[in-house]
Scaffold this motif. Structure first.
Motif, PDB file in Angstrom:
ATOM      1  N   VAL A 266       0.993  -1.368   0.146  1.00 34.99           N
ATOM      2  CA  VAL A 266       0.062  -0.110   0.506  1.00 34.99           C
ATOM      3  C   VAL A 266       0.837   0.962   0.198  1.00 34.99           C
ATOM      4  O   VAL A 266       1.972   1.528   0.983  1.00 34.99           O
ATOM      5  N   GLU A 267       0.803   2.148  -0.659  1.00 37.89           N
ATOM      6  CA  GLU A 267       0.973   3.181  -0.619  1.00 37.89           C
ATOM      7  C   GLU A 267       0.978   4.632  -0.666  1.00 37.89           C
ATOM      8  O   GLU A 267      -0.355   4.706  -0.288  1.00 37.89           O
ATOM      9  N   PRO A 268       1.852   4.724   0.876  1.00 39.07           N
ATOM     10  CA  PRO A 268       0.586   5.633   2.025  1.00 39.07           C
ATOM     11  C   PRO A 268       0.607   7.345   0.962  1.00 39.07           C
ATOM     12  O   PRO A 268       1.145   7.289   0.608  1.00 39.07           O
ATOM     13  N   VAL A 269      -0.180   7.717   1.754  1.00 39.91           N
ATOM     14  CA  VAL A 269      -0.661   8.801   1.645  1.00 39.91           C
ATOM     15  C   VAL A 269       0.498  10.236   1.877  1.00 39.91           C
ATOM     16  O   VAL A 269       1.203   9.753   2.586  1.00 39.91           O
ATOM     17  N   GLN A 270       0.462  11.308   0.915  1.00 32.03           N
ATOM     18  CA  GLN A 270       1.191  12.924   1.086  1.00 32.03           C
ATOM     19  C   GLN A 270       1.047  12.845   2.734  1.00 32.03           C
ATOM     20  O   GLN A 270      -0.002  12.373   3.290  1.00 32.03           O
ATOM     21  N   ALA A 271       2.528  13.980   3.374  1.00 25.91           N
ATOM     22  CA  ALA A 271       2.175  13.716   3.922  1.00 25.91           C
ATOM     23  C   ALA A 271       0.741  14.590   4.935  1.00 25.91           C
ATOM     24  O   ALA A 271       0.531  15.059   6.009  1.00 25.91           O
ATOM     25  N   ILE A 272       0.473  16.024   4.197  1.00 26.19           N
ATOM     26  CA  ILE A 272      -0.181  16.528   4.653  1.00 26.19           C
ATOM     27  C   ILE A 272      -1.826  15.830   5.097  1.00 26.19           C
ATOM     28  O   ILE A 272      -2.928  16.612   5.166  1.00 26.19           O
ATOM     29  N   ASN A 273      -1.970  14.938   3.705  1.00 28.31           N
ATOM     30  CA  ASN A 273      -2.949  13.758   4.321  1.00 28.31           C
ATOM     31  C   ASN A 273      -3.232  12.721   5.292  1.00 28.31           C
ATOM     32  O   ASN A 273      -3.738  12.184   5.192  1.00 28.31           O
ATOM     33  N   ILE A 274      -1.724  12.171   5.916  1.00 29.56           N
ATOM     34  CA  ILE A 274      -1.771  11.450   7.554  1.00 29.56           C
ATOM     35  C   ILE A 274      -2.959  11.366   8.621  1.00 29.56           C
ATOM     36  O   ILE A 274      -3.475  12.945   8.493  1.00 29.56           O
ATOM     37  N   GLY A 275      -3.253  11.035   8.479  1.00 32.72           N
ATOM     38  CA  GLY A 275      -4.526  10.994   9.510  1.00 32.72           C
ATOM     39  C   GLY A 275      -3.937  11.435  11.038  1.00 32.72           C
ATOM     40  O   GLY A 275      -2.792  10.987  11.227  1.00 32.72           O
ATOM     41  N   ARG A 276      -5.176  11.669  11.189  1.00 32.32           N
ATOM     42  CA  ARG A 276      -4.716  11.584  13.466  1.00 32.32           C
ATOM     43  C   ARG A 276      -5.163  10.578  13.925  1.00 32.32           C
ATOM     44  O   ARG A 276      -6.475   9.900  13.978  1.00 32.32           O
ATOM     45  N   ALA A 277      -4.826  10.917  15.230  1.00 28.95           N
ATOM     46  CA  ALA A 277      -5.083   9.310  16.271  1.00 28.95           C
ATOM     47  C   ALA A 277      -5.629  10.715  17.756  1.00 28.95           C
ATOM     48  O   ALA A 277      -5.577  11.201  18.135  1.00 28.95           O
ATOM     49  N   ARG A 278      -6.496  10.064  18.457  1.00 29.36           N
ATOM     50  CA  ARG A 278      -6.606  10.495  19.828  1.00 29.36           C
ATOM     51  C   ARG A 278      -7.436   9.296  20.270  1.00 29.36           C
ATOM     52  O   ARG A 278      -8.147   9.075  20.192  1.00 29.36           O
ATOM     53  N   ARG A 279      -7.076   9.881  22.164  1.00 28.10           N
ATOM     54  CA  ARG A 279      -8.073   8.798  23.072  1.00 28.10           C
ATOM     55  C   ARG A 279      -9.526   8.987  23.197  1.00 28.10           C
ATOM     56  O   ARG A 279     -10.267  10.158  23.223  1.00 28.10           O
ATOM     57  N   ILE A 280     -10.537   8.129  23.571  1.00 29.50           N
ATOM     58  CA  ILE A 280     -12.053   8.065  23.729  1.00 29.50           C
ATOM     59  C   ILE A 280     -11.675   7.758  24.764  1.00 29.50           C
ATOM     60  O   ILE A 280     -11.998   6.183  25.373  1.00 29.50           O
ATOM     61  N   ASP A 281     -12.369   8.474  25.230  1.00 31.91           N
ATOM     62  CA  ASP A 281     -11.693   8.247  27.478  1.00 31.91           C
ATOM     63  C   ASP A 281     -13.291   7.648  27.863  1.00 31.91           C
ATOM     64  O   ASP A 281     -13.072   6.849  29.064  1.00 31.91           O
ATOM     65  N   ASP A 282     -14.072   7.896  27.408  1.00 32.86           N
ATOM     66  CA  ASP A 282     -15.319   7.234  28.037  1.00 32.86           C
ATOM     67  C   ASP A 282     -16.288   6.185  27.102  1.00 32.86           C
ATOM     68  O   ASP A 282     -17.745   5.909  27.315  1.00 32.86           O
ATOM     69  N   GLY A 283     -15.292   5.437  26.473  1.00 31.62           N
ATOM     70  CA  GLY A 283     -15.745   4.543  25.167  1.00 31.62           C
ATOM     71  C   GLY A 283     -16.698   3.246  26.064  1.00 31.62           C
ATOM     72  O   GLY A 283     -17.972   2.826  26.176  1.00 31.62           O
ATOM     73  N   ARG A 284     -15.865   2.869  27.956  1.00 31.91           N
ATOM     74  CA  ARG A 284     -16.733   2.265  28.405  1.00 31.91           C
ATOM     75  C   ARG A 284     -17.638   2.354  28.950  1.00 31.91           C
ATOM     76  O   ARG A 284     -18.902   1.128  29.664  1.00 31.91           O
ATOM     77  N   PHE A 285     -18.146   3.367  29.375  1.00 32.43           N
ATOM     78  CA  PHE A 285     -19.158   3.827  29.644  1.00 32.43           C
ATOM     79  C   PHE A 285     -20.466   3.785  28.962  1.00 32.43           C
ATOM     80  O   PHE A 285     -21.526   3.781  29.087  1.00 32.43           O
ATOM     81  N   ARG A 286     -20.337   4.795  27.813  1.00 27.36           N
ATOM     82  CA  ARG A 286     -21.351   4.738  26.539  1.00 27.36           C
ATOM     83  C   ARG A 286     -21.993   2.881  26.561  1.00 27.36           C
ATOM     84  O   ARG A 286     -22.681   2.591  26.470  1.00 27.36           O
ATOM     85  N   TYR A 287     -20.619   1.841  26.662  1.00 27.28           N
ATOM     86  CA  TYR A 287     -21.869   1.031  26.042  1.00 27.28           C
ATOM     87  C   TYR A 287     -21.951   0.355  27.519  1.00 27.28           C
ATOM     88  O   TYR A 287     -22.842  -0.810  27.293  1.00 27.28           O
ATOM     89  N   ALA A 288     -22.033   0.765  28.875  1.00 21.80           N
ATOM     90  CA  ALA A 288     -22.698   0.302  29.480  1.00 21.80           C
ATOM     91  C   ALA A 288     -23.391   1.084  29.673  1.00 21.80           C
ATOM     92  O   ALA A 288     -25.068  -0.179  30.206  1.00 21.80           O
ATOM     93  N   GLU A 289     -23.631   2.347  29.503  1.00 22.83           N
ATOM     94  CA  GLU A 289     -25.371   3.181  29.563  1.00 22.83           C
ATOM     95  C   GLU A 289     -26.082   1.772  28.561  1.00 22.83           C
ATOM     96  O   GLU A 289     -27.532   1.529  28.382  1.00 22.83           O
ATOM     97  N   ARG A 290     -25.466   1.813  26.811  1.00 18.90           N
ATOM     98  CA  ARG A 290     -26.461   0.694  25.770  1.00 18.90           C
ATOM     99  C   ARG A 290     -26.522  -0.330  26.863  1.00 18.90           C
ATOM    100  O   ARG A 290     -27.417  -1.158  26.321  1.00 18.90           O
ATOM    101  N   VAL A 291     -25.676  -1.760  27.232  1.00 16.84           N
ATOM    102  CA  VAL A 291     -26.389  -2.530  28.329  1.00 16.84           C
ATOM    103  C   VAL A 291     -27.192  -3.036  29.006  1.00 16.84           C
ATOM    104  O   VAL A 291     -28.502  -3.434  29.245  1.00 16.84           O
ATOM    105  N   LYS A 292     -27.201  -1.825  29.537  1.00 21.53           N
ATOM    106  CA  LYS A 292     -27.854  -1.252  30.879  1.00 21.53           C
ATOM    107  C   LYS A 292     -29.675  -1.471  30.495  1.00 21.53           C
ATOM    108  O   LYS A 292     -31.037  -1.304  31.133  1.00 21.53           O
ATOM    109  N   SER A 293     -29.520  -0.411  28.584  1.00 15.63           N
ATOM    110  CA  SER A 293     -30.850  -0.446  28.555  1.00 15.63           C
ATOM    111  C   SER A 293     -31.583  -1.326  28.023  1.00 15.63           C
ATOM    112  O   SER A 293     -32.646  -1.662  27.787  1.00 15.63           O
ATOM    113  N   THR A 294     -31.221  -2.593  27.824  1.00 16.56           N
ATOM    114  CA  THR A 294     -31.402  -3.676  27.411  1.00 16.56           C
ATOM    115  C   THR A 294     -32.203  -4.976  28.575  1.00 16.56           C
ATOM    116  O   THR A 294     -33.000  -5.706  28.377  1.00 16.56           O
ATOM    117  N   PHE A 295     -32.160  -4.089  29.648  1.00 12.86           N
ATOM    118  CA  PHE A 295     -32.725  -4.934  31.043  1.00 12.86           C
ATOM    119  C   PHE A 295     -34.059  -4.413  30.991  1.00 12.86           C
ATOM    120  O   PHE A 295     -34.458  -3.081  30.948  1.00 12.86           O
TER     121      PHE A 295
END
Length: 448
Positions: free
Chosen positions: A138-167
């Protein structure tokens, strides 16, 4: 187009050993990034979750490097259950979801599972195309198009709310003492939190991951510790998850284990009675016990069997419009709620049955009488094919003749490890043992 790298559940193997190396993860990240970023824009994103294995850090970084090199934006969830990745892929409008986990395997193993934008695992055809891209480079993209990365701190809480909603609305777990074994894995925080927030008195097992102890004498493949804890504390039931929490074993108040077949049998029966079992059909694999099929048949429910692998169960469910399926090993798939197997969700649905019926776990977990089943695994050298040897073929043919009209025999290669799985079912336990032991012994002799 055939697949060489992908097995029945993504790519899996021993960490730092081909194919599970950092280099391969980087190349795979680039290939899958190119596959999904096919219009050249910079609006594409991928969510990445992982379990608690030490090697997860290495693969997380390598995948991120490969993905961003092709212009994909990466959202890092940290340790979350596999079903959370399926959920958040869709809710965060991502093109792709990735889970870094070897599920129930030992700590030195790891794996990479992929989810499409709909939250479902990728098809064989998509995986084959990704392999083709990986091999071609795979040919990499040009430097100006490189993607970004970031942390999502509340992923488990979003999942928890979804699971609880099934009860069930209006009900709580107040008054119930529940043991939850998280296998020192991905659900070590979220599972106890969900149960406690719903009102249960929670007793935890396997909630101290250190990078090396995932699935180590705990979890769905080793429920003894949880069983002993249930008895010692007088708990009402137990939920044993595996390393990435996509499968479950339910334990009753005596510590007895109910596998996926019993749990599916309970859910299918209850859902059919309530008129909510789509197509009046349960989808399961060829491994499910003959007793389950007989029980469902007596209730007018169809058991639709697929080859082994929860992804094949889900594919059949989607094709047939069915909403309940799973595996004997504990993958329970309820597409009304989730896109993949979810051990915590299944545990909550079992608890809901306890609350709504007032019955004990032992009364709900014995839905049918199992036909005696024996399963043995034989490890073999990856460069050999024992099933192609004439001596092994002869023993298998004789076993099939011996079982004709009395039971069934299933022999298959694992899609995730170099194992041959030999399974038979028969009311005559003496014959059952002779058949399985004979095949296992011959495979061992012939394969060296």
């Amino acid at each position: 187009m055939t697949r060489k790298l992908f097995g029945t559940d993504g790519v899996r193997g021993t960490a730092n050993t081909p194919p599970m190396t950092a280099e391969m993860a980087l190349r795979l990240g680039a290939a899958v990034g190119r596959y999904f970023r096919n219009d050249g824009s910079n609006d594409h994103r991928v969510v990445i979750g992982k379990d608690t294995r030490l090697s997860g850090y290495m693969f997380e970084n390598a995948l991120t490097a490969g993905l961003t090199s092709t212009g994909m934006n990466v959202l890092l969830l940290g340790p979350v259950p596999t079903p959370a990745v399926g959920l958040l892929t869709t809710s965060m409008r991502a093109d792709l979801g990735i889970m870094i986990s070897a599920s129930h395997n030992r700590a030195i193993d790891n794996g990479i599972k992929f989810f499409g934008p709909d939250g479902f695992k990728l098809s064989d055809a998509a995986e084959a195309e990704i392999e083709h891209l990986l091999e071609a480079g795979v040919e990499p993209v040009q430097a100006i198009n490189i993607g970004r990365a970031r942390r999502i701190d509340d992923g488990r809480f979003r999942y928890a709310e979804r699971v609880k909603s099934t009860f069930p609305h209006g009900h709580t777990l107040a008054g119930l003492k529940v043991v939850v074994d998280c296998a020192n894995g991905a659900a070590h925080r979220v599972a106890p939190e969900v149960l406690w927030e719903l009102g249960a008195d929670v007793i935890t097992v396997g909630v101290s991951p250190n990078g090396y102890n995932i699935n180590d004498n705990v979890g769905s493949t080793a429920p003894r510790t949880a069983a002993e804890t249930i008895v010692a504390h007088g708990a009402d039931m137990g939920i044993c998850l595996d390393g990435d929490a996509d499968r479950v074993m339910i334990l009753d108040e005596t510590g007895q284990v109910a596998d996926g077949d019993q749990v599916m049998g309970l859910f299918a029966t209850r859902w059919a009675e309530a008129g909510r079992l789509a197509g009046n059909t349960l989808v399961a694999t060829v491994m499910s016990n003959l007793g389950l099929e007989r029980h469902l048949g007596g209730k007018g429910i169809t058991l639709d069997r697929t080859k082994v692998g929860d992804r094949y169960v889900v594919e059949r469910m989607r094709a047939g419009g069915f909403n309940l399926g799973g595996e004997q090993s504990g993958h329970i798939v309820m597409t009304d709620y989730a896109t993949t197997g979810d051990g915590l969700l299944a545990g909550l649905q079992f608890l809901a049955a306890m609350v709504e019926t007032g019955q004990r776990a032992s009364e709900l977990a014995r839905v049918f009488e199992t036909v005696p089943q024996k399963l043995e695994n034989v490890r073999y050298a990856p460069d050999r094919d024992p099933l192609a040897l004439s001596a092994v073929k002869e023993v298998i043919a004789q076993a099939e003749a011996d079982l004709a009209g009395k039971g069934r025999l299933l022999i298959r290669k694992s899609g995730t490890e170099p194992l041959i799985r030999v399974m038979a079912e028969c009311e005559d336990e003496g014959l059952l043992a002779r058949v399985v032991d004979g095949i296992v012994a011959e495979i061992g002799r012939s394969a060296g």
